[in-house]
Design a protein around this motif. Structure first.
Motif, PDB file in Angstrom:
ATOM      1  N   ALA A 121     -16.646  73.761  99.770  1.00 33.25           N
ATOM      2  CA  ALA A 121     -15.489  72.893  99.997  1.00 33.25           C
ATOM      3  C   ALA A 121     -14.235  73.671 100.376  1.00 33.25           C
ATOM      4  O   ALA A 121     -13.263  73.081 100.837  1.00 33.25           O
ATOM      5  N   ALA A 122     -14.229  74.963 100.171  1.00 36.36           N
ATOM      6  CA  ALA A 122     -13.034  75.764 100.443  1.00 36.36           C
ATOM      7  C   ALA A 122     -12.602  75.617 101.895  1.00 36.36           C
ATOM      8  O   ALA A 122     -13.388  75.819 102.823  1.00 36.36           O
ATOM      9  N   GLY A 123     -11.349  75.256 102.097  1.00 32.69           N
ATOM     10  CA  GLY A 123     -10.794  75.127 103.434  1.00 32.69           C
ATOM     11  C   GLY A 123     -11.165  73.855 104.161  1.00 32.69           C
ATOM     12  O   GLY A 123     -10.697  73.623 105.278  1.00 32.69           O
ATOM     13  N   LYS A 124     -11.978  72.995 103.554  1.00 31.64           N
ATOM     14  CA  LYS A 124     -12.409  71.768 104.206  1.00 31.64           C
ATOM     15  C   LYS A 124     -11.359  70.679 104.048  1.00 31.64           C
ATOM     16  O   LYS A 124     -10.551  70.690 103.115  1.00 31.64           O
ATOM     17  N   TYR A 125     -11.411  69.706 104.935  1.00 28.61           N
ATOM     18  CA  TYR A 125     -10.508  68.561 104.893  1.00 28.61           C
ATOM     19  C   TYR A 125     -11.285  67.336 104.424  1.00 28.61           C
ATOM     20  O   TYR A 125     -12.317  66.993 105.008  1.00 28.61           O
ATOM     21  N   ALA A 126     -10.766  66.709 103.365  1.00 27.32           N
ATOM     22  CA  ALA A 126     -11.494  65.628 102.715  1.00 27.32           C
ATOM     23  C   ALA A 126     -10.592  64.413 102.514  1.00 27.32           C
ATOM     24  O   ALA A 126      -9.406  64.534 102.225  1.00 27.32           O
ATOM     25  N   VAL A 127     -11.203  63.236 102.631  1.00 23.58           N
ATOM     26  CA  VAL A 127     -10.556  61.975 102.279  1.00 23.58           C
ATOM     27  C   VAL A 127     -11.337  61.375 101.121  1.00 23.58           C
ATOM     28  O   VAL A 127     -12.563  61.294 101.161  1.00 23.58           O
ATOM     29  N   VAL A 128     -10.621  60.955 100.090  1.00 22.46           N
ATOM     30  CA  VAL A 128     -11.228  60.299  98.938  1.00 22.46           C
ATOM     31  C   VAL A 128     -10.611  58.911  98.800  1.00 22.46           C
ATOM     32  O   VAL A 128      -9.385  58.794  98.662  1.00 22.46           O
ATOM     33  N   THR A 129     -11.414  57.856  98.844  1.00 22.33           N
ATOM     34  CA  THR A 129     -10.902  56.516  98.591  1.00 22.33           C
ATOM     35  C   THR A 129     -11.064  56.194  97.111  1.00 22.33           C
ATOM     36  O   THR A 129     -11.916  56.741  96.425  1.00 22.33           O
ATOM     37  N   GLY A 130     -10.216  55.315  96.610  1.00 15.77           N
ATOM     38  CA  GLY A 130     -10.232  55.028  95.182  1.00 15.77           C
ATOM     39  C   GLY A 130      -9.925  56.266  94.364  1.00 15.77           C
ATOM     40  O   GLY A 130     -10.476  56.479  93.292  1.00 15.77           O
ATOM     41  N   GLY A 131      -9.010  57.075  94.859  1.00 20.36           N
ATOM     42  CA  GLY A 131      -8.771  58.389  94.270  1.00 20.36           C
ATOM     43  C   GLY A 131      -7.749  58.436  93.151  1.00 20.36           C
ATOM     44  O   GLY A 131      -7.479  59.511  92.613  1.00 20.36           O
ATOM     45  N   ALA A 132      -7.189  57.306  92.771  1.00 18.80           N
ATOM     46  CA  ALA A 132      -6.111  57.320  91.791  1.00 18.80           C
ATOM     47  C   ALA A 132      -6.594  57.454  90.355  1.00 18.80           C
ATOM     48  O   ALA A 132      -5.821  57.833  89.478  1.00 18.80           O
ATOM     49  N   SER A 133      -7.859  57.139  90.104  1.00 15.45           N
ATOM     50  CA  SER A 133      -8.349  57.180  88.728  1.00 15.45           C
ATOM     51  C   SER A 133      -9.854  57.395  88.733  1.00 15.45           C
ATOM     52  O   SER A 133     -10.505  57.366  89.783  1.00 15.45           O
ATOM     53  N   GLY A 134     -10.411  57.609  87.538  1.00 13.73           N
ATOM     54  CA  GLY A 134     -11.851  57.663  87.364  1.00 13.73           C
ATOM     55  C   GLY A 134     -12.539  58.722  88.199  1.00 13.73           C
ATOM     56  O   GLY A 134     -12.070  59.864  88.310  1.00 13.73           O
ATOM     57  N   ILE A 135     -13.668  58.338  88.799  1.00 12.71           N
ATOM     58  CA  ILE A 135     -14.459  59.275  89.595  1.00 12.71           C
ATOM     59  C   ILE A 135     -13.653  59.792  90.786  1.00 12.71           C
ATOM     60  O   ILE A 135     -13.719  60.978  91.134  1.00 12.71           O
ATOM     61  N   GLY A 136     -12.874  58.927  91.416  1.00 19.00           N
ATOM     62  CA  GLY A 136     -12.088  59.349  92.570  1.00 19.00           C
ATOM     63  C   GLY A 136     -11.087  60.431  92.232  1.00 19.00           C
ATOM     64  O   GLY A 136     -10.953  61.423  92.955  1.00 19.00           O
ATOM     65  N   ALA A 137     -10.363  60.257  91.129  1.00 20.56           N
ATOM     66  CA  ALA A 137      -9.405  61.267  90.712  1.00 20.56           C
ATOM     67  C   ALA A 137     -10.107  62.567  90.350  1.00 20.56           C
ATOM     68  O   ALA A 137      -9.622  63.661  90.659  1.00 20.56           O
ATOM     69  N   ALA A 138     -11.277  62.456  89.702  1.00 25.89           N
ATOM     70  CA  ALA A 138     -12.044  63.655  89.352  1.00 25.89           C
ATOM     71  C   ALA A 138     -12.508  64.380  90.602  1.00 25.89           C
ATOM     72  O   ALA A 138     -12.493  65.622  90.656  1.00 25.89           O
ATOM     73  N   LEU A 139     -12.915  63.647  91.627  1.00 24.48           N
ATOM     74  CA  LEU A 139     -13.304  64.268  92.896  1.00 24.48           C
ATOM     75  C   LEU A 139     -12.121  65.000  93.517  1.00 24.48           C
ATOM     76  O   LEU A 139     -12.272  66.124  94.027  1.00 24.48           O
ATOM     77  N   CYS A 140     -10.946  64.395  93.468  1.00 23.19           N
ATOM     78  CA  CYS A 140      -9.757  65.063  94.009  1.00 23.19           C
ATOM     79  C   CYS A 140      -9.476  66.362  93.268  1.00 23.19           C
ATOM     80  O   CYS A 140      -9.159  67.386  93.889  1.00 23.19           O
ATOM     81  N   ARG A 141      -9.605  66.329  91.960  1.00 21.12           N
ATOM     82  CA  ARG A 141      -9.363  67.547  91.169  1.00 21.12           C
ATOM     83  C   ARG A 141     -10.390  68.619  91.500  1.00 21.12           C
ATOM     84  O   ARG A 141     -10.041  69.802  91.670  1.00 21.12           O
ATOM     85  N   ALA A 142     -11.656  68.245  91.591  1.00 19.54           N
ATOM     86  CA  ALA A 142     -12.709  69.221  91.876  1.00 19.54           C
ATOM     87  C   ALA A 142     -12.558  69.814  93.272  1.00 19.54           C
ATOM     88  O   ALA A 142     -12.726  71.025  93.464  1.00 19.54           O
ATOM     89  N   LEU A 143     -12.237  68.975  94.236  1.00 17.50           N
ATOM     90  CA  LEU A 143     -12.053  69.451  95.606  1.00 17.50           C
ATOM     91  C   LEU A 143     -10.855  70.394  95.696  1.00 17.50           C
ATOM     92  O   LEU A 143     -10.908  71.435  96.360  1.00 17.50           O
ATOM     93  N   ASP A 144      -9.771  70.016  95.037  1.00 21.36           N
ATOM     94  CA  ASP A 144      -8.576  70.862  95.052  1.00 21.36           C
ATOM     95  C   ASP A 144      -8.866  72.209  94.410  1.00 21.36           C
ATOM     96  O   ASP A 144      -8.475  73.263  94.942  1.00 21.36           O
ATOM     97  N   LEU A 145      -9.568  72.184  93.292  1.00 18.85           N
ATOM     98  CA  LEU A 145      -9.916  73.432  92.610  1.00 18.85           C
ATOM     99  C   LEU A 145     -10.813  74.308  93.478  1.00 18.85           C
ATOM    100  O   LEU A 145     -10.729  75.541  93.435  1.00 18.85           O
ATOM    101  N   ALA A 146     -11.654  73.663  94.306  1.00 20.87           N
ATOM    102  CA  ALA A 146     -12.559  74.402  95.181  1.00 20.87           C
ATOM    103  C   ALA A 146     -11.874  74.901  96.447  1.00 20.87           C
ATOM    104  O   ALA A 146     -12.503  75.586  97.265  1.00 20.87           O
ATOM    105  N   GLY A 147     -10.611  74.533  96.637  1.00 22.65           N
ATOM    106  CA  GLY A 147      -9.868  75.030  97.789  1.00 22.65           C
ATOM    107  C   GLY A 147      -9.834  74.115  98.987  1.00 22.65           C
ATOM    108  O   GLY A 147      -9.457  74.538 100.090  1.00 22.65           O
ATOM    109  N   ALA A 148     -10.196  72.849  98.798  1.00 23.45           N
ATOM    110  CA  ALA A 148     -10.180  71.890  99.905  1.00 23.45           C
ATOM    111  C   ALA A 148      -8.781  71.302 100.096  1.00 23.45           C
ATOM    112  O   ALA A 148      -7.936  71.336  99.195  1.00 23.45           O
ATOM    113  N   HIS A 149      -8.565  70.742 101.281  1.00 23.91           N
ATOM    114  CA  HIS A 149      -7.367  69.964 101.578  1.00 23.91           C
ATOM    115  C   HIS A 149      -7.722  68.505 101.340  1.00 23.91           C
ATOM    116  O   HIS A 149      -8.533  67.930 102.070  1.00 23.91           O
ATOM    117  N   VAL A 150      -7.126  67.897 100.317  1.00 19.20           N
ATOM    118  CA  VAL A 150      -7.541  66.572  99.874  1.00 19.20           C
ATOM    119  C   VAL A 150      -6.492  65.527 100.214  1.00 19.20           C
ATOM    120  O   VAL A 150      -5.301  65.715  99.921  1.00 19.20           O
TER     121      VAL A 150
END
Length: 279
Positions: A3-32
């Protein structure tokens, strides 16, 4: 694909699984790009992430808005690497209590929302020759029990869409993953009740009362993307239930009948107790 350096869109990202995906992607170095119908909540999610992360309000039932979101990322970055179609809602309760408006709402978000994400992202990924589409379904998309009938119907559709699309997409360089968790610790456990339905009690019955951690599921999801998996089922007990349902569907259906009957009995008892307390 890391995921490092990748560009990602997450829908439903404000809470729950979506927010967790945003955190994981950010930690991995993605642009979320964290999107949600609640734009202020999406901003709060992004506030704890790195400067690579951005937030935007997005209603996934608006096809033009989903397309514009994808177009904006491509205009900004030159590509879209990861599309997470995660937004979803649930209604729980006896099926006869659901209104047509509630049926239409869950179909619009859970099915059309995913379709809109695929329609916007998939042609772009084919054009650029790479990318990954990740659709959040549920164990409800692999097994079936009453009182979440509309949810089951929509999540089965997401699983079917994902597996069919994968057969086209992978030979052309685009990955497709469908995520099918059992109960995860998210706000959805406490929403969408119709009648005496209690979502937390219903969804956690087969997990010993312990929901799966959303951040753990997000990490599982990124690993599944890396190995180009077709389907992710978590936790282990859910995977065992899925295998059992495939091997003995008639028996699984009888077990579902007993489960729903037990749930309805508990709901009636709670209702009677509440009435007595009120008296």
């Amino acid at each position: 694909m890391s995921a490092a350096g990748k560009y990602a869109v997450v829908t439903g990202g404000a809470s729950g699984i979506g927010a967790a995906l945003c955190r994981a992607l950010d930690l991995a170095g993605a642009h979320v790009l964290c999107t949600d119908i609640d734009g202020a909540a999406a901003e709060r999610t992004v506030a704890s992430l790195s400067r690579r992360a951005r937030a935007a309000r997005l209603d996934v039932t608006d096809a033009a808005a989903v397309q514009q979101t994808v177009d904006d990322v491509v205009a900004r970055a030159g590509r879209l690497d990861l599309m997470f179609n995660n937004a979803g809602i649930v209604w729980g309760g006896d099926t006869e209590l659901l209104t047509l408006a509630q049926w239409n709402a869950i179909i619009d978000v859970n099915i059309r929302g995913v379709v809109h994400g695929v329609a916007a992202a998939y042609p772009q990924m084919l054009h650029q020759g790479h990318g990954h589409i990740v659709n959040t379904a549920s164990m409800a998309g692999l097994t079936a029990a009453g009182q979440v009938t509309s949810y089951v119907a929509t999540k089965h559709a997401v699983v079917g869409l994902s597996m069919a699309l994968r057969s086209e997409a992978v030979p052309r360089g685009v990955g497709v993953l469908v995520v099918c968790p059992a109960a995860v610790e998210t706000p959805i456990l406490d929403k969408g009740a119709v009648g005496g339905f209690v979502g937390r009690d219903y969804f956690l019955q087969n997990q010993g009362g312990r929901p799966y951690d959303a951040d753990r599921l997000a990490r599982d999801t990124l690993r599944a993307i890396d190995r180009n998996a077709a389907i992710l089922v978590k936790p282990r007990v859910a995977h065992a239930q899925w295998l059992f349902a495939r091997a003995a569907p008639a028996l699984m259906n009888r077990m579902a009948m007993r489960f729903v009957s037990g749930q309805r009995s508990r709901q009636a008892q709670r209702s009677a107790a509440g009435t007595a307390d009120a008296g």
